[in-house]
Design an enzyme around this catalytic site. Sequence first.
Site, PDB file in Angstrom:
ATOM      1  N   ASP A 148      47.683  16.096  48.646  1.00 33.29           N
ATOM      2  CA  ASP A 148      46.628  17.092  48.498  1.00 33.29           C
ATOM      3  C   ASP A 148      45.322  16.508  49.020  1.00 33.29           C
ATOM      4  OD1 ASP A 148      44.906  19.199  47.206  1.00 33.29           O
ATOM      5  OD2 ASP A 148      46.804  19.750  46.285  1.00 33.29           O
ATOM      6  N   HIS A 221      40.460  20.429  44.873  1.00 33.70           N
ATOM      7  CA  HIS A 221      41.818  20.973  44.842  1.00 33.70           C
ATOM      8  C   HIS A 221      42.851  19.927  44.409  1.00 33.70           C
ATOM      9  CE1 HIS A 221      45.539  22.770  46.539  1.00 33.70           C
ATOM     10  NE2 HIS A 221      44.911  23.925  46.449  1.00 33.70           N
ATOM     11  N   SER A 553      49.146  27.350  44.948  1.00 36.15           N
ATOM     12  CA  SER A 553      48.735  25.948  44.810  1.00 36.15           C
ATOM     13  C   SER A 553      48.717  25.526  43.356  1.00 36.15           C
ATOM     14  CB  SER A 553      47.309  25.759  45.332  1.00 36.15           C
ATOM     15  OG  SER A 553      47.296  25.493  46.692  1.00 36.15           O
TER      16      SER A 553
END
Length: 770
Positions: A148, A221, A553
């Site tokens: 990520d 994220h 996600s």
Amino acid sequence: MKMQKFKFLHTLLLLIFYAKHTIAENNIEQSKKTYIVHMEKSTMPASFNDHHNWFESSLQSVSESAEMLYTYKHVVHGFSTRLTNQEAEALSKQPGILSLIPERKYELHTTRTPYFLGLDLTLASLDRFSTHLPASVAESEVIIGVLDSGIWPEHESLDDTGFGPIPSRWKGECESGKNFNSSHCNRKLIGARFFHKGHEQVSGPINEEKESKSPRDEEGHGTHTLTTAAGSIVSGASFFGLAPGTARGMSTQARVASYKVCWKRGCYSSDIAAAIDKAIEDGVDILSMSLGSKLDEYYQDLIAIGAFRATSHGILVSISAGNSGPFPGNISNVAAWMTTVGAGTIDRDFPAYVSLGNGMTYTGSSLYMEVSSKLLDTPLPLVYAGNVSNSTLENRCETNTLIPSRVSGKIVLCKRGGSGRFKKGLEVKRAGGIGMLVGNGEEHGEELVADAHLVPAALLGKKASDAIRDYILSCSNATATLSFGGTQLQVQPSPVVAAFSSRGPNPLSPKILKPDLIGPGVNILAGWTGASGPTGLEEDSRRTTFNIMSGTSMSCPHISGLAAILKAAHPEWSPAAIRSALMTTSYTTYTNGYPIMDIATQQPATPFDFGAGHVDPLLALDPGLIYDADIHDYLNFLCASNYNSSQIKVLARTDFTCVPSMTYRVEDLNYPSFAVPFETPNNSVQYSRTLTNVGALGTYKASVSFQSDTLVEIVVEPETLTFTELFEKKNYTVTFTSSNSVALGTNSFAYLKWSDGQHKVVSPIAFSWI
Ligand SMILES: *[C@@H]1O[C@H](CO)[C@@H](O)[C@H](O)[C@H]1NC(C)=O
Ligand SMILES: *[C@@H]1O[C@H](CO)[C@@H](O)[C@H](O)[C@H]1NC(C)=O
Ligand SMILES: *[C@@H]1O[C@H](CO)[C@@H](O)[C@H](O)[C@H]1NC(C)=O
Ligand SMILES: *[C@@H]1O[C@H](CO)[C@@H](O)[C@H](O)[C@H]1NC(C)=O
Ligand SMILES: *[C@@H]1O[C@H](CO)[C@@H](O)[C@H](O)[C@H]1NC(C)=O
Ligand SMILES: *[C@@H]1O[C@H](CO)[C@@H](O)[C@H](O)[C@H]1NC(C)=O
Ligand SMILES: *[C@@H]1O[C@H](CO)[C@@H](O)[C@H](O)[C@H]1NC(C)=O
Ligand SMILES: *[C@@H]1O[C@H](CO)[C@@H](O)[C@H](O)[C@H]1NC(C)=O
């Protein structure tokens, strides 16, 4: 001493020479592309004693200047490099070259990007999971690798208090770079690496003022997904007071390693392949990837290839289905060896209320929290963006379209789509507006997602926003009052399938149903970076340790964490066994027996929307029977998919050849679900499966139920299976016969259940007439 000086001078000269060289070559450089080059291991000439030398020699034979970005060990037998078209073509003709795959850009599957965004996983449902799960030392032996945007290592969710020593088999590292060194890892975050070479070749040098060339996550994220999968327990967590409670990852005991492959300008396949390569070598058990790109054949898709290699090392690959719903078939990451995860809502919402001058009231959703009393009490003039922008077609509040003299002091109704929703808020603010309503169009229907807007704002469903627009256009003095309801729990029904969640059918392999299942992916609270605000916009100076986000996600790392718990409970289970347990125990109805809904259609959801259904981790711990598969089953699947030997070799790395005399059928891949495309009505197809007993011995009986009309005759043979020992395998076949009156374009759904009275091993069946 002298010698060293001379060496230094020599190096300096070389550097100067190369610098000049580079400038001269700049124009040529620009026409180069990155390729991932697969070489055929067995064909290395005896004159080379080492593969690296062989790679180098092959590369030098076509290009004097090309340098290797990475050499790979597991994902690819080969390397990546920058080549011109001519060089690439010349290289592809060299002996021993299996394939050249051009670099591809991938994106994170969060809905914070313009087009998508969704709702959430409530803490309440997290707690439901947690109270029933067995505490287990074994869980701390499981390692989850997350590809990520890196990690914010100081986050309290990474607290390692009480953790024992790092598993001795772990070979990973905590790499140093800007704002990150080995002391940032601990017994929870046991590894952190970063991969930037491919990215820099395409996007230019990373601006270290804005992002650290290190595992540090400035985006947020990566911290969100990693802490969702395996964050430690943090009490008193909230998002500026919203969604308050105890935050915890799915597996609080598992260890985690962060592999940073995504940068501000995207994620590139050469970096991703290098990260998967390292993760395999480091010893992860689960790979969690919340990213994707458009579909490509498996042998050209580095994620599919990497996942294949990881699976062959016993690693479960959990991956997001994408946020391209609700359009049918617009799904990514569909390979049969991955666990593909879609998204549903949870039972928590953040309502916002709109009352109009005509007395009507509507409920939307928002995470705006600095509630101004002025807004609560006073109706404000309300305008439609299409009437106050400098372009008659512009009703989406795109940057620099609103006319300040018409917006100042008002609330603006903007259409969803185009620029991101936070940006629309900034545009309203720029033009002097006080508040914003974002209205869904056809595409998003009634789906509400809560956004941490910088101006007072709410998202409204299509019906409400159409009514509000009609009201504005019907009079000259429209007003609205906007207020915010905070955190609402026990919202029903939940889950519903998120509109953004990517749907089947599977465009690449229509006989494999995708997604596999759904998990919580709307309005999920999890850890956040200390380097940017919750909107990710530069204008956002707010800082928060937890943020609420939506997307596949977010659902993917839920499944990754739950897979870690299953792995801990059943260390002998293969990745396919773990996936099977998660799928066959998923639920497709609410507790009242009504089917799970699809927010996009407001109709019952189907296996094309949610695969096997919504994950139920407790049942998954004891599924009774599983559908197992190993790498040979996937190789047979590739033969059945008519891949030729060089294409298979790219995935398999071994000399596997399909035997001409054998019949390979995708229908026989031992998958826990069924996708049955009928090319003509009234034809009959047979699928075969093997069940493995993983606990409860006894006799299991098959039964079939239809979701709506009965358009297909289903015959299971045999109808009962008796298991007398653990890990015993039993085969069955199921024959599907379409009735002859079905129109092309029809879909129909059913479920096949094997039950011993206690366990329910359920497979979804999706029929389509194409
Ligand atoms: C790592 O960084 C921390 C803080 O950023 C610093 O205190 C520490 O001395 C560094 N450790 C090493 C080994 O460089
Ligand atoms: C599929 O998804 C992509 C990416 O979100 C989007 O650009 C494209 O328009 C979608 N295609 C269809 C047919 O909906
Ligand atoms: C506002 O926009 C609507 C729809 O585009 C249009 O029909 C209407 O005439 C506009 N009204 C004004 C006052 O511009
Ligand atoms: C609207 O105004 C902005 C600047 O205020 C300008 O950049 C844009 O081109 C204008 N658009 C149209 C359609 O006039
Ligand atoms: C708005 O205008 C309508 C007539 O167009 C009138 O009936 C109504 O009372 C007005 N409302 C307000 C709040 O001024
Ligand atoms: C496999 O198919 C590809 C693409 O059609 C082709 O380039 C390649 O030569 C084929 N390999 C073999 C061994 O047939
Ligand atoms: C069950 O199916 C597998 C895979 O198709 C096959 O290899 C095996 O021989 C079958 N077993 C029996 C008892 O038919
Ligand atoms: C399918 O067609 C055959 C004849 O072509 C017929 O005998 C059979 O009954 C049909 N089956 C179904 C399920 O309609």
